[in-house]
Enzyme design. Structure first.
Site, mmCIF file in Angstrom:
data_model
loop_
_atom_site.group_PDB
_atom_site.id
_atom_site.type_symbol
_atom_site.label_atom_id
_atom_site.label_comp_id
_atom_site.label_asym_id
_atom_site.label_seq_id
_atom_site.Cartn_x
_atom_site.Cartn_y
_atom_site.Cartn_z
ATOM 1 N N LEU A 28 0.835 -1.203 0.000
ATOM 2 C CA LEU A 28 0.000 0.000 0.000
ATOM 3 C C LEU A 28 0.871 1.254 0.000
ATOM 4 O O LEU A 28 0.501 2.282 -0.556
ATOM 5 C CB LEU A 28 -0.894 0.031 1.236
ATOM 6 C CG LEU A 28 -2.140 -0.840 1.225
ATOM 7 C CD1 LEU A 28 -2.809 -0.795 2.589
ATOM 8 C CD2 LEU A 28 -3.108 -0.366 0.155
ATOM 9 N N GLY A 29 1.998 1.167 0.665
ATOM 10 C CA GLY A 29 2.847 2.349 0.756
ATOM 11 C C GLY A 29 4.261 1.939 1.083
ATOM 12 O O GLY A 29 4.506 0.860 1.615
ATOM 13 N N GLY A 34 9.420 2.722 6.849
ATOM 14 C CA GLY A 34 8.507 1.598 7.033
ATOM 15 C C GLY A 34 7.845 1.195 5.735
ATOM 16 O O GLY A 34 7.858 1.933 4.756
ATOM 17 N N LYS A 51 2.054 -2.477 9.079
ATOM 18 C CA LYS A 51 3.225 -1.629 8.848
ATOM 19 C C LYS A 51 4.430 -2.254 9.537
ATOM 20 O O LYS A 51 4.396 -2.531 10.734
ATOM 21 C CB LYS A 51 2.988 -0.229 9.414
ATOM 22 C CG LYS A 51 4.008 0.807 8.982
ATOM 23 C CD LYS A 51 3.562 2.197 9.412
ATOM 24 C CE LYS A 51 4.316 3.302 8.694
ATOM 25 N NZ LYS A 51 3.712 4.632 8.922
ATOM 26 N N ASP A 170 2.383 15.379 9.794
ATOM 27 C CA ASP A 170 2.470 14.813 8.445
ATOM 28 C C ASP A 170 1.084 14.823 7.792
ATOM 29 O O ASP A 170 0.671 13.850 7.173
ATOM 30 C CB ASP A 170 3.040 13.399 8.520
ATOM 31 C CG ASP A 170 3.680 12.960 7.193
ATOM 32 O OD1 ASP A 170 3.766 13.795 6.268
ATOM 33 O OD2 ASP A 170 4.065 11.790 7.091
HETATM 34 P P1 ADP Z 1 4.219 5.806 5.183
HETATM 35 O O1 ADP Z 1 5.088 6.054 6.347
HETATM 36 O O2 ADP Z 1 4.801 4.880 4.183
HETATM 37 O O3 ADP Z 1 3.696 7.067 4.574
HETATM 38 P P2 ADP Z 1 1.454 5.301 5.924
HETATM 39 O O4 ADP Z 1 1.041 4.908 7.297
HETATM 40 O O5 ADP Z 1 1.117 6.674 5.481
HETATM 41 O O6 ADP Z 1 2.990 4.979 5.771
HETATM 42 O O7 ADP Z 1 0.810 4.285 4.907
HETATM 43 C C1 ADP Z 1 1.091 4.344 3.529
HETATM 44 C C2 ADP Z 1 -0.164 4.274 2.708
HETATM 45 O O8 ADP Z 1 -0.883 3.091 3.017
HETATM 46 C C3 ADP Z 1 -1.143 5.408 2.978
HETATM 47 O O9 ADP Z 1 -0.851 6.523 2.185
HETATM 48 C C4 ADP Z 1 -2.465 4.769 2.618
HETATM 49 O O10 ADP Z 1 -2.663 4.812 1.225
HETATM 50 C C5 ADP Z 1 -2.267 3.330 3.018
HETATM 51 N N1 ADP Z 1 -2.799 3.047 4.371
HETATM 52 C C6 ADP Z 1 -2.172 3.227 5.548
HETATM 53 N N2 ADP Z 1 -2.934 2.857 6.593
HETATM 54 C C7 ADP Z 1 -4.106 2.441 6.065
HETATM 55 C C8 ADP Z 1 -5.329 1.924 6.610
HETATM 56 N N3 ADP Z 1 -5.511 1.751 7.921
HETATM 57 N N4 ADP Z 1 -6.295 1.573 5.741
HETATM 58 C C9 ADP Z 1 -6.128 1.705 4.425
HETATM 59 N N5 ADP Z 1 -5.020 2.187 3.846
HETATM 60 C C10 ADP Z 1 -4.006 2.553 4.641
HETATM 61 MG MG MG Z 2 2.125 8.384 4.858
#
Ligand code: ADP
Ligand code: MG
Length: 346
Positions: A28-29, A34, A51, A170
């Site tokens: 997802l990311g 992370g 994560k 953020d």
């Molecule tokens: P990073 O530190 O990589 O930015 P994030 O916590 O922002 O990590 O997560 C990255 C991406 O994953 C987010 O931009 C979102 O698209 C997706 N994501 C994160 N948490 C959730 C969640 N609980 N449900 C759905 N999508 C999520």
């Molecule tokens: Mg993020």
């Protein structure tokens, strides 16, 4: 005491997942510290978001801080409603340096993806009202209504976070995930709890410069470290808060998100690049949005959504995206912004 409550919370209410039950699927990311994956809990068939920390310097520490923030948030019901639902954690290997964190998967499309779509604002309207709001309204009115609804929810959640001493740091469209009928805030990787000093003095590289206010590079150095004894830290935090108003960091970012929802020429992540034309023009204008607008409006930029209803939206944008002066005044905090007349109508 937040640490004590966190420990109790972890024992009583948190789900301990079985590493072998969590099957990780698509990505997802992908941050520098992370990695976020979609996953299924094969024991319950539940969809999860997981994560895990990368094996880079400092990543484990940040992961532990993020775990702390999520526990803290979960104990504040009104704030938790506006954030991704945190479920618990698991260790991939025994005695891992940091746990994998687990959230419920409730939707995967972010505001970042939605605002650049051709059918924006209709796509958001459909999600948050369950239908198109009022087809007879023109583009400006509909965009304004959608942006108002999203901003109201965001400010409410941020205001609640600030009330419990946490600054997110953020706030950006990529960290606002559409879950059901509202956008929820995710990613507490850069958040700080100023009451107890978690993530208090972070690496500069942690903060995303795309959505940071201009004072970002001064503030962390100017804030003195909290006293080592926790009871002392508790009396110290309100003083720091009064002197530096660190919540104004988030309200600036929220203001930028609001501008992106309203002004078509500002949509897209790259637009906020600190070396790009928008941020440098804004800097040249001394972070005075009115001055900046005079420059870009003749180029055909569309401010109609902000001018709806006498320009209350525009007025609010100007009070969020601005510099803070010597006494840290001049920019609205999130809770104060919610009292702005822009929000007096639906
Ligand atoms: P990073 O530190 O990589 O930015 P994030 O916590 O922002 O990590 O997560 C990255 C991406 O994953 C987010 O931009 C979102 O698209 C997706 N994501 C994160 N948490 C959730 C969640 N609980 N449900 C759905 N999508 C999520
Ligand atoms: Mg993020």
């Amino acid at each position: 005491d937040a640490y004590f409550a966190n420990a109790i919370d972890a024992v009583l209410f948190e789900q301990k997942f079985n590493a072998s039950d969590v099957r990780q699927k698509g990505k997802l990311g992908d941050g520098s510290f992370g990695q976020v994956n979609l996953a299924t809990d094969v024991a319950t068939d539940r969809e999860l978001v997981v994560k895990s920390a990368r094996s880079v310097q400092g990543a484990a520490q940040l992961q532990i801080a993020e775990e702390y923030m999520n526990r803290r948030v979960r104990r504040a019901p009104l704030v938790a409603q506006g954030c991704a639902k945190y479920l618990g954690s698991f260790d991939v290997v025994e005695d891992a340096a940091s746990p994998c964190l687990v959230w419920a998967f409730e939707g995967d499309v972010t505001l970042e993806e939605l605002i650049v779509r051709r059918d924006y604002p209709e796509c958001v309207e459909e999600a948050i009202y369950g239908r198109e709001r009022d087809e007879s309204d023109d583009y400006a009115k509909r965009t304004s209504a959608v942006a108002k609804s999203v901003l109201r929810g965001l400010l409410f959640t941020l205001g609640g976070l600030h009330d419990i001493g946490i600054v997110h740091r953020d706030v950006k469209p990529a960290n606002l995930v559409l879950m059901g009928r509202r956008f929820k805030l995710v990613d507490f990787g850069a958040a700080a709890d100023l009451r107890v000093g978690v993530n208090y003095d972070p690496e500069q590289s942690l903060l995303d410069p795309f959505y940071s206010p201009p004072e970002n590079f001064i503030m962390p150095e100017r804030i003195p470290a909290p006293p080592p004894l926790r009871p002392l830290a508790a009396t110290f935090a309100p003083l720091v808060w009064a002197a530096f108003l660190p919540d104004l960091f988030d309200s600036f970012s929220a203001g930028l998100v609001f501008l992106q929802m309203c002004v078509p020429q500002l949509r897209g992540r790259k637009v906020m690049d600190p070396n790009g034309s928008f941020r440098s023009n804004l800097e040249d204008a001394g972070y005075d949005l009115r001055k900046w607008r005079k420059k870009v409006e003749p180029l055909g930029w569309d401010f109609s959504a902000l001018d709806v209803g006498g320009g209350l939206g525009w007025d609010l944008a100007c009070r969020l995206v601005c510099k803070r002066n010597f006494l840290q005044r001049g920019r609205l905090g999130c809770n104060t912004a919610l009292l702005h007349p822009f929000f007096w109508t639906p």
